[in-house]
Every structure is written in structure tokens, then in C-alpha cells.
Design a protein around this motif. Structure first.
Motif, PDB file in Angstrom:
ATOM      1  N   ILE A   2      38.575 -10.632  44.141  1.00 54.35           N
ATOM      2  CA  ILE A   2      39.611  -9.643  44.485  1.00 54.35           C
ATOM      3  C   ILE A   2      40.636  -9.256  43.286  1.00 54.35           C
ATOM      4  O   ILE A   2      40.838  -8.081  43.429  1.00 54.35           O
ATOM      5  N   THR A   3      40.405  -9.894  42.167  1.00 49.18           N
ATOM      6  CA  THR A   3      41.041  -9.515  41.286  1.00 49.18           C
ATOM      7  C   THR A   3      40.484  -8.315  40.516  1.00 49.18           C
ATOM      8  O   THR A   3      40.986  -7.349  40.167  1.00 49.18           O
ATOM      9  N   PHE A   4      39.071  -8.386  40.464  1.00 45.96           N
ATOM     10  CA  PHE A   4      38.408  -7.346  39.933  1.00 45.96           C
ATOM     11  C   PHE A   4      38.444  -6.131  40.860  1.00 45.96           C
ATOM     12  O   PHE A   4      38.555  -5.038  40.199  1.00 45.96           O
ATOM     13  N   LEU A   5      38.595  -6.107  42.137  1.00 46.10           N
ATOM     14  CA  LEU A   5      38.623  -4.997  42.995  1.00 46.10           C
ATOM     15  C   LEU A   5      40.020  -4.374  42.609  1.00 46.10           C
ATOM     16  O   LEU A   5      40.454  -3.163  42.833  1.00 46.10           O
ATOM     17  N   LYS A   6      41.105  -5.232  42.500  1.00 47.63           N
ATOM     18  CA  LYS A   6      42.653  -4.693  42.319  1.00 47.63           C
ATOM     19  C   LYS A   6      42.528  -3.897  41.085  1.00 47.63           C
ATOM     20  O   LYS A   6      43.340  -3.039  40.814  1.00 47.63           O
ATOM     21  N   THR A   7      41.863  -4.591  39.762  1.00 47.34           N
ATOM     22  CA  THR A   7      41.848  -3.872  38.368  1.00 47.34           C
ATOM     23  C   THR A   7      41.247  -2.652  38.564  1.00 47.34           C
ATOM     24  O   THR A   7      41.433  -1.613  38.067  1.00 47.34           O
ATOM     25  N   ALA A   8      40.154  -2.751  39.283  1.00 46.91           N
ATOM     26  CA  ALA A   8      39.189  -1.293  39.475  1.00 46.91           C
ATOM     27  C   ALA A   8      40.047  -0.175  40.035  1.00 46.91           C
ATOM     28  O   ALA A   8      39.929   0.782  39.915  1.00 46.91           O
ATOM     29  N   ALA A   9      40.864  -0.717  41.029  1.00 49.75           N
ATOM     30  CA  ALA A   9      41.595   0.510  42.015  1.00 49.75           C
ATOM     31  C   ALA A   9      42.721   0.935  41.197  1.00 49.75           C
ATOM     32  O   ALA A   9      43.029   1.867  41.292  1.00 49.75           O
ATOM     33  N   VAL A  10      43.253  -0.096  40.367  1.00 41.97           N
ATOM     34  CA  VAL A  10      44.519   0.401  39.311  1.00 41.97           C
ATOM     35  C   VAL A  10      43.823   1.236  38.392  1.00 41.97           C
ATOM     36  O   VAL A  10      44.689   2.390  37.802  1.00 41.97           O
ATOM     37  N   ILE A  11      42.626   1.123  37.901  1.00 43.58           N
ATOM     38  CA  ILE A  11      42.099   1.925  36.916  1.00 43.58           C
ATOM     39  C   ILE A  11      41.672   3.124  37.367  1.00 43.58           C
ATOM     40  O   ILE A  11      42.067   4.209  36.625  1.00 43.58           O
ATOM     41  N   ALA A  12      41.205   3.295  38.490  1.00 48.63           N
ATOM     42  CA  ALA A  12      40.689   4.384  39.324  1.00 48.63           C
ATOM     43  C   ALA A  12      42.115   5.161  39.411  1.00 48.63           C
ATOM     44  O   ALA A  12      42.169   6.529  39.363  1.00 48.63           O
ATOM     45  N   ALA A  13      43.047   4.598  39.868  1.00 46.37           N
ATOM     46  CA  ALA A  13      44.243   5.575  40.319  1.00 46.37           C
ATOM     47  C   ALA A  13      45.012   5.998  38.764  1.00 46.37           C
ATOM     48  O   ALA A  13      45.387   7.150  38.994  1.00 46.37           O
ATOM     49  N   MET A  14      44.845   5.174  37.986  1.00 44.03           N
ATOM     50  CA  MET A  14      45.414   5.903  36.486  1.00 44.03           C
ATOM     51  C   MET A  14      44.704   7.114  35.978  1.00 44.03           C
ATOM     52  O   MET A  14      45.256   7.987  35.520  1.00 44.03           O
ATOM     53  N   VAL A  15      43.523   6.964  36.132  1.00 41.64           N
ATOM     54  CA  VAL A  15      42.391   8.241  35.738  1.00 41.64           C
ATOM     55  C   VAL A  15      42.760   9.192  36.460  1.00 41.64           C
ATOM     56  O   VAL A  15      42.708  10.491  36.184  1.00 41.64           O
ATOM     57  N   ALA A  16      42.886   9.183  37.905  1.00 36.05           N
ATOM     58  CA  ALA A  16      43.003  10.086  38.924  1.00 36.05           C
ATOM     59  C   ALA A  16      44.144  11.155  38.536  1.00 36.05           C
ATOM     60  O   ALA A  16      44.132  12.112  39.109  1.00 36.05           O
TER      61      ALA A  16
END
Length: 61
Positions: A2-16
Motif C-alpha cells: 500500500i505504501t508503494f501505491l501511495k507513493t506512485a499516486a503522489v508522484i503521478a499527481a505531482m508530474v501531472a
């Protein structure tokens, strides 16, 4: 996991943020895609040397 998914979501949001801001300002997806490409190149130039140096310094450990 779940930590990996949260991290990936935050990085995707920051790049978007970059293409969405450019698209909102210009109204053109091509400009947004170009801005995203330039942003990712700039971030690569900044991040890759730091990661390489961190890997070299932590290698003896």
C-alpha cells in the motif's frame, strides 16, 4: 504494497501538474506534452547524478 501505491499516486499527481497547468494556460495538448517532456528531461538531469552519487557512496556499506 500500500505504501508503494501511495507513493506512485503522489508522484503521478505531482508530474501531472505540469501538463495540466500548461494545457489550462494554452488550451493545446501539444504544448502540454512538450512541457511535460521538457520537465522530465530537466528532472532527469537533476535526479540521475544524485542517485548515481548516492549509489556510489552507499556501495561500500
Amino acid at each position: 504494497m500500500i505504501t508503494f501505491l501511495k507513493t506512485a499516486a503522489v508522484i503521478a499527481a505531482m508530474v501531472a501538474i505540469i501538463p495540466l497547468a500548461v494545457w489550462a494556460g494554452s488550451g493545446n495538448w501539444r504544448h502540454a506534452a512538450h512541457a511535460l517532456k521538457q520537465y522530465l528531461i530537466a528532472m532527469g538531469v537533476l535526479v540521475v547524478p544524485v542517485v548515481v552519487l548516492a549509489a556510489i557512496t552507499s556501495l561500500p556499506w
